[in-house]
Scaffold this active site. Structure first.
Site, PDB file in Angstrom:
ATOM      1  CD  GLN A 193      -2.690  -1.737   4.275  1.00  0.00           C
ATOM      2  OE1 GLN A 193      -3.769  -1.950   3.701  1.00  0.00           O
ATOM      3  NE2 GLN A 193      -2.081  -0.576   4.210  1.00  0.00           N
ATOM      4  CG  ASN A 225      -6.298   1.245  11.661  1.00  0.00           C
ATOM      5  OD1 ASN A 225      -7.115   1.092  12.560  1.00  0.00           O
ATOM      6  ND2 ASN A 225      -6.323   0.523  10.541  1.00  0.00           N
ATOM      7  CG  HIS A 226      -2.940  -0.481   9.045  1.00  0.00           C
ATOM      8  ND1 HIS A 226      -3.871   0.520   8.914  1.00  0.00           N
ATOM      9  CD2 HIS A 226      -2.000  -0.226   8.111  1.00  0.00           C
ATOM     10  CE1 HIS A 226      -3.520   1.339   7.941  1.00  0.00           C
ATOM     11  NE2 HIS A 226      -2.370   0.912   7.435  1.00  0.00           N
ATOM     12  CG  HIS A 281      -2.031  10.445  -0.389  1.00  0.00           C
ATOM     13  ND1 HIS A 281      -2.553  11.274   0.581  1.00  0.00           N
ATOM     14  CD2 HIS A 281      -2.063   9.199   0.127  1.00  0.00           C
ATOM     15  CE1 HIS A 281      -2.871  10.558   1.641  1.00  0.00           C
ATOM     16  NE2 HIS A 281      -2.589   9.285   1.399  1.00  0.00           N
ATOM     17  CG  LEU A 292      -5.787   4.941  16.106  1.00  0.00           C
ATOM     18  CD1 LEU A 292      -4.790   3.795  16.146  1.00  0.00           C
ATOM     19  CD2 LEU A 292      -5.044   6.272  16.080  1.00  0.00           C
ATOM     20  CG  ASP A 337      -1.977   1.095   1.166  1.00  0.00           C
ATOM     21  OD1 ASP A 337      -2.089   1.766   0.121  1.00  0.00           O
ATOM     22  OD2 ASP A 337      -2.653   1.307   2.189  1.00  0.00           O
ATOM     23  CD  GLU A 384      -7.364   9.155   5.804  1.00  0.00           C
ATOM     24  OE1 GLU A 384      -7.622   8.935   4.614  1.00  0.00           O
ATOM     25  OE2 GLU A 384      -6.807   8.324   6.536  1.00  0.00           O
ATOM     26  NE  ARG A 420      -3.058  11.731   6.196  1.00  0.00           N
ATOM     27  CZ  ARG A 420      -3.398  10.516   5.804  1.00  0.00           C
ATOM     28  NH1 ARG A 420      -2.716   9.476   6.208  1.00  0.00           N
ATOM     29  NH2 ARG A 420      -4.405  10.333   4.999  1.00  0.00           N
ATOM     30  CG  ASP A 475      -3.430   6.254   7.536  1.00  0.00           C
ATOM     31  OD1 ASP A 475      -3.588   6.878   6.473  1.00  0.00           O
ATOM     32  OD2 ASP A 475      -3.644   5.028   7.647  1.00  0.00           O
TER      33      ASP A 475
HETATM   34  C1  NOJ Z   1      -5.419   6.356   4.354  1.00  0.00           C
HETATM   35  C2  NOJ Z   1      -4.309   6.730   3.460  1.00  0.00           C
HETATM   36  O1  NOJ Z   1      -4.500   8.043   3.003  1.00  0.00           O
HETATM   37  C3  NOJ Z   1      -4.278   5.716   2.340  1.00  0.00           C
HETATM   38  O2  NOJ Z   1      -3.373   6.083   1.338  1.00  0.00           O
HETATM   39  C4  NOJ Z   1      -3.956   4.379   2.913  1.00  0.00           C
HETATM   40  O3  NOJ Z   1      -4.040   3.400   1.901  1.00  0.00           O
HETATM   41  C5  NOJ Z   1      -4.917   3.999   4.031  1.00  0.00           C
HETATM   42  N1  NOJ Z   1      -5.152   5.074   4.928  1.00  0.00           N
HETATM   43  C6  NOJ Z   1      -4.371   2.838   4.820  1.00  0.00           C
HETATM   44  O4  NOJ Z   1      -3.261   3.265   5.563  1.00  0.00           O
END
Ligand code: NOJ
Ligand code: CA
Length: 529
Positions: free
Chosen positions: A173, A107-108, A316, A210, A65, A249, A203, A205
């Site tokens: 993940q 989170n992972h 992104h 989470l 990822d 996020e 930032r 995620d």
């Molecule tokens: C959000 C991120 O912006 C994304 O790119 C990612 O694939 C997932 N979280 C998992 O970490």
């Protein structure tokens, strides 16, 4: 905000620039961007008026990822350099007055992380409860699978463990079990480690995932109230560095998202991305009608005093339209990404703005002028400043993660690798290839007006879309030039009202979180209270 507060509340007057080290600048010709390269290119960001660099994950990764599957939280992916290179980069950034925040992806982990490998190996492993295991698949609702392209469930059976584990994203993940105090301590250690190396925050995620506790059963401890955990994290960060921030996020409807700032004292996430307004902006662009933007801004909850929304055109990931209704989403698809190959996950677009509007520089300038003038902290994704396009030959979200285009030529000035085949990713094709779209060309473009006079960005160019420098007085000019071409009716009537600098003062707004005068004027005759 008083001028004397701008240093204290630095995130409120910031211009954030998100980049991936891997695709920014390759210093050693191996085709992969690296920290040494990024350090060489910091002046580009300074000249744009950027004040905060957001680094996408740069840690060792299994790379399923694109770095969001980490195998070691405490060092740098060797392809990108060493910890020493990271520290040199931090030093170079700081010496230019740039702050740096980094992706915190906790989170992972990657399934290849030694913690998961140990966890799955035995029920007696000290890491067993670091993940979420069940004998049978746990609860699951429609829509829980975030990546429906490759997954059909958030529970996968691990043969070795003989149990199912939770994974909100790809099966590679596995989710960490934040109900386990040892996991929470480790997350704090990760934060502390990078803070010692000079970060100004993170930032964060996938925050709702989470904090999510459903599915966690009989873990090593009870997760305190999810928001209590977020408060703890923020307090910990504050103890390590008083003015550090968490930019979260949280792609949820406004009312739910608001809770992640914390109560009135705003003691949880410092900033949240404003996903609803971003999506409304695209609906507005598709309809050539400012109405959706107006509605979004009016629906946007007030934030606690020190908190802030982060505004953006795209990030992104897929340009998600998940908060629009099915019919609205279809309108945006029809206008900006009609081919199925331009869409992803049934909810978003894998295109950058310039291609979506058929290269119409006026519409691109409109969108960025609007973003720069919305209440909130503008957040750019690398390449937006020069109007980069995407490469739809790349899979999924990778289409918009192509190498930065510094100059014309096969390698785009990104790398000295022997040939384009050696690059980590291919560039977009013509008319968005480096030959047509690149930093050098834009610097020499005589159409550039705003940049030098304001000392704050490349500004607006005649043929290459570019954003007006944030906080630059010229933005209103841009706004006025562009708005009527893309928005009909009310905009035409009201565009003469878009001259106020600075907008909040003119409309009597109390804080940068309030509706700015230009948008209010265009959208209606009402003024916000
Ligand atoms: C959000 C991120 O912006 C994304 O790119 C990612 O694939 C997932 N979280 C998992 O970490
Ligand atoms: Ca390299």
């Amino acid at each position: 905000m008083r001028a004397t507060q701008t240093g204290d509340l630095w995130w409120k007057t910031a211009v954030v620039y998100c980049l991936d080290v891997q695709t920014f600048y390759d210093s050693n010709g191996d085709g992969i961007g690296d920290f040494a390269g990024l350090s060489e290119r910091l002046d580009h960001l300074v000249e744009l008026g950027v004040t905060v660099v957001w680094l996408m994950p740069f840690y060792p990764t299994a790379d399923v990822d694109d770095g969001y599957d980490i195998t070691d939280f405490y060092t740098v992916d060797p392809r990108l350099g060493t910890l020493g290179d990271f520290v040199e980069f931090m030093r170079s950034a700081r010496s230019r007055g740039l702050r740096v925040i980094a992706d915190l992806v906790v989170n992972h982990t990657s399934a290849k992380h030694p913690w998961f490998q140990s966890s799955r190996s035995s029920v007696d492993s000290q890491y067993r409860d670091w993940y979420v295991w069940r004998d049978e698949p746990g609860p699951e609702k429609p829509g829980d699978v975030v990546f429906p392209d490759r997954e059909t469930s958030i529970w996968t059976k691990d043969r070795k463990a003989g149990q199912y584990y939770l994974h909100r994203f790809y099966r590679s993940q596995p989710d960490l079990n934040v109900a386990n105090p040892a996991v929470r301590d480790e997350i704090a250690r990760i934060i502390g480690f990078w803070m010692e190396l000079g970060l100004s925050g993170f930032r964060v995620d996938a925050v709702p995932f989470l904090l999510e506790t459903s599915g966690i059963e009989g873990g090593a401890g009870d997760l305190p109230q999810p928001h209590e955990y977020l408060r703890d994290l923020r307090a910990f960060l504050g103890r390590r560095s008083g003015d550090a921030i968490l930019l979260g996020e949280v792609n949820l409807p406004f009312e739910q998202a608001r809770t992640f700032f914390g109560d009135e004292d705003g003691d949880e996430l410092t900033m949240l991305f404003d996903f609803p307004t971003m999506q409304a902006m695209f609906l507005g662009l598709a309809r050539e009608d400012a109405g959706p933007i107006r509605s979004a801004l009016l629906a946007r909850p007030e934030t606690p005093g020190d908190s802030q929304w982060a505004v953006f055109v795209r990030n992104h990931d897929e340009l998600t339209l998940d908060k629009l209704s099915g019919a609205e989403r279809q309108e945006v698809f029809t206008a900006f990404g009609p081919d199925e190959g331009m869409q992803v996950y049934g909810r978003g677009l894998r295109r950058r703005l310039p291609t979506m509007v058929g290269g119409d520089g006026r519409r691109v300038r409109l969108a960025y002028s609007l973003m720069m003038s919305l209440p909130g902290t503008p957040t750019l994704f690398y390449g937006e400043e020069i109007g980069m396009g995407e490469n739809l030959d790349l899979p999924g979200r990778m289409a918009v993660r192509t190498p930065m285009q510094w100059q014309a030529g096969e390698m785009g000035g990104f790398s000295t690798a022997p040939n384009a085949g050696a690059l980590c990713r291919p560039f977009p094709a013509k008319p968005y290839s480096p030959d047509e779209v690149n930093v050098v060309a834009q610097r020499h473009d005589p159409g550039t007006r705003c940049s030098r006079s304001c000392g704050n960005g490349f500004g607006v160019t005649a043929n290459v879309p570019s954003w007006a420098g944030a906080r630059c007085p010229c933005w209103t000019t841009t706004f006025r030039q562009c708005w009527p071409t893309a928005v009909t009716g009310a905009a035409e009537r009201c565009c003469s009202a878009t001259t106020s600098v600075p907008p909040p003062r003119r409309c009597g707004c109390r804080s940068p979180n309030s509706l700015p005068a230009p948008v209010a004027s265009i959208c209606s005759t009402d003024q916000p209270s």
